[in-house]
Write a protein that holds these residues in place. Structure first.
Motif, mmCIF file in Angstrom:
data_model
loop_
_atom_site.group_PDB
_atom_site.id
_atom_site.type_symbol
_atom_site.label_atom_id
_atom_site.label_comp_id
_atom_site.label_asym_id
_atom_site.label_seq_id
_atom_site.Cartn_x
_atom_site.Cartn_y
_atom_site.Cartn_z
ATOM 1 N N UNK A 95 0.841 -1.207 0.000
ATOM 2 C CA UNK A 95 0.000 0.000 0.000
ATOM 3 C C UNK A 95 0.875 1.255 0.000
ATOM 4 N N UNK A 96 1.960 1.227 0.763
ATOM 5 C CA UNK A 96 2.880 2.382 0.801
ATOM 6 C C UNK A 96 3.509 2.595 -0.581
ATOM 7 N N UNK A 97 3.906 1.499 -1.238
ATOM 8 C CA UNK A 97 4.459 1.591 -2.598
ATOM 9 C C UNK A 97 3.411 2.193 -3.530
ATOM 10 N N UNK A 98 2.178 1.700 -3.427
ATOM 11 C CA UNK A 98 1.101 2.212 -4.276
ATOM 12 C C UNK A 98 0.920 3.724 -4.075
ATOM 13 N N UNK A 99 0.961 4.168 -2.833
ATOM 14 C CA UNK A 99 0.829 5.600 -2.536
ATOM 15 C C UNK A 99 1.990 6.394 -3.145
ATOM 16 N N UNK A 100 3.215 5.854 -3.030
ATOM 17 C CA UNK A 100 4.380 6.553 -3.597
ATOM 18 C C UNK A 100 4.250 6.661 -5.112
ATOM 19 N N UNK A 101 3.814 5.583 -5.750
ATOM 20 C CA UNK A 101 3.702 5.547 -7.209
ATOM 21 C C UNK A 101 2.593 6.484 -7.691
ATOM 22 N N UNK A 102 1.487 6.548 -6.953
ATOM 23 C CA UNK A 102 0.363 7.365 -7.409
ATOM 24 C C UNK A 102 0.463 8.821 -6.972
ATOM 25 N N UNK A 103 1.188 9.110 -5.890
ATOM 26 C CA UNK A 103 1.288 10.489 -5.400
ATOM 27 C C UNK A 103 2.482 11.250 -5.967
ATOM 28 N N UNK A 104 3.382 10.564 -6.633
ATOM 29 C CA UNK A 104 4.541 11.211 -7.256
ATOM 30 C C UNK A 104 4.430 11.022 -8.761
ATOM 31 N N UNK A 105 4.432 12.118 -9.526
ATOM 32 C CA UNK A 105 4.304 11.969 -10.980
ATOM 33 C C UNK A 105 5.440 11.155 -11.595
ATOM 34 N N UNK A 106 6.632 11.270 -11.018
ATOM 35 C CA UNK A 106 7.786 10.507 -11.485
ATOM 36 C C UNK A 106 8.531 10.024 -10.246
ATOM 37 N N UNK A 107 8.728 8.713 -10.147
ATOM 38 C CA UNK A 107 9.465 8.172 -9.006
ATOM 39 C C UNK A 107 10.340 7.014 -9.475
ATOM 40 N N UNK A 108 11.574 7.024 -9.000
ATOM 41 C CA UNK A 108 12.493 5.930 -9.296
ATOM 42 C C UNK A 108 12.839 5.230 -7.986
ATOM 43 N N UNK A 109 12.701 3.931 -8.010
ATOM 44 C CA UNK A 109 13.137 3.086 -6.895
ATOM 45 C C UNK A 109 14.536 2.639 -7.259
ATOM 46 N N UNK A 110 15.491 2.999 -6.429
ATOM 47 C CA UNK A 110 16.885 2.765 -6.784
ATOM 48 C C UNK A 110 17.705 2.339 -5.576
ATOM 49 N N UNK A 111 18.878 1.843 -5.845
ATOM 50 C CA UNK A 111 19.830 1.516 -4.784
ATOM 51 C C UNK A 111 20.676 2.756 -4.537
ATOM 52 N N UNK A 112 20.464 3.364 -3.364
ATOM 53 C CA UNK A 112 21.148 4.600 -3.040
ATOM 54 C C UNK A 112 20.285 5.800 -3.383
ATOM 55 N N UNK A 113 20.928 6.944 -3.551
ATOM 56 C CA UNK A 113 20.239 8.182 -3.893
ATOM 57 C C UNK A 113 20.833 8.727 -5.192
ATOM 58 N N UNK A 114 20.151 9.676 -5.839
ATOM 59 C CA UNK A 114 20.741 10.255 -7.054
ATOM 60 C C UNK A 114 22.123 10.861 -6.782
ATOM 61 N N UNK A 115 22.325 11.424 -5.576
ATOM 62 C CA UNK A 115 23.616 12.027 -5.235
ATOM 63 C C UNK A 115 24.660 10.969 -4.855
ATOM 64 N N UNK A 116 24.197 9.859 -4.289
ATOM 65 C CA UNK A 116 25.093 8.786 -3.841
ATOM 66 C C UNK A 116 24.532 7.420 -4.249
ATOM 67 N N UNK A 117 24.505 7.125 -5.550
ATOM 68 C CA UNK A 117 23.962 5.833 -5.976
ATOM 69 C C UNK A 117 24.864 4.684 -5.504
ATOM 70 N N UNK A 118 24.232 3.534 -5.253
ATOM 71 C CA UNK A 118 24.971 2.375 -4.749
ATOM 72 C C UNK A 118 25.154 1.284 -5.788
ATOM 73 N N UNK A 119 24.731 1.537 -7.015
ATOM 74 C CA UNK A 119 25.023 0.596 -8.102
ATOM 75 C C UNK A 119 25.035 1.356 -9.425
ATOM 76 N N UNK A 120 25.721 0.822 -10.391
ATOM 77 C CA UNK A 120 25.870 1.482 -11.679
ATOM 78 C C UNK A 120 24.552 1.679 -12.411
#
Length: 116
Positions: free
Chosen positions: A10-35
């Motif tokens: 449900x939390x994932x669903x809320x994130x996907x529907x409440x954010x026009x663009x969302x990326x699920x990633x390892x790390x952050x855009x400033x400090x990514x943890x994988x290539x």
């Protein structure tokens, strides 16, 4: 499905529907943890459009349950306008064709119009 799993989905669903663009990633855009996460988030940043991110390494429940949400087994996962677009390769293809910026701009504009 146990309660914690249901709450996470449900939390994932809320994130996907409440954010026009969302990326699920390892790390952050400033400090990514994988290539893959690094390249995908960089492609998003290069559009100049706003996007949200979720660091799946910081949330073990999302890391565990996100692959089941849309039956996509790997990270990163990009959602635009509530729809799964895909992972790193698809994100880079969309960026190269110019579609990524257009999709993101449309999703951001539609979201802003709903908020007004």
């Amino acid at each position: 499905m146990e309660d914690a799993a249901k709450e996470t989905v449900e939390r994932i669903h809320q994130q996907v529907t409440n954010n026009p663009v969302v990326i699920y990633m390892k790390g952050t855009p400033q400090m990514p943890s994988c290539g893959f996460s690094s390249r995908a988030s960089q492609a998003l940043a290069e559009t100049g459009e706003k996007f949200a991110f979720v660091n799946v390494l910081a949330d073990p429940m999302i890391f565990e349950h996100l692959p089941k949400y849309q039956d996509w087994p790997t990270f990163p996962q990009l959602y635009v306008g509530g729809e799964l677009q895909g992972g790193c390769d698809i994100t880079l293809e969309l960026a190269a064709s110019g579609e990524l910026k257009a999709m993101m701009a449309k999703a951001n504009a539609e979201h802003a119009a709903k908020q007004a």
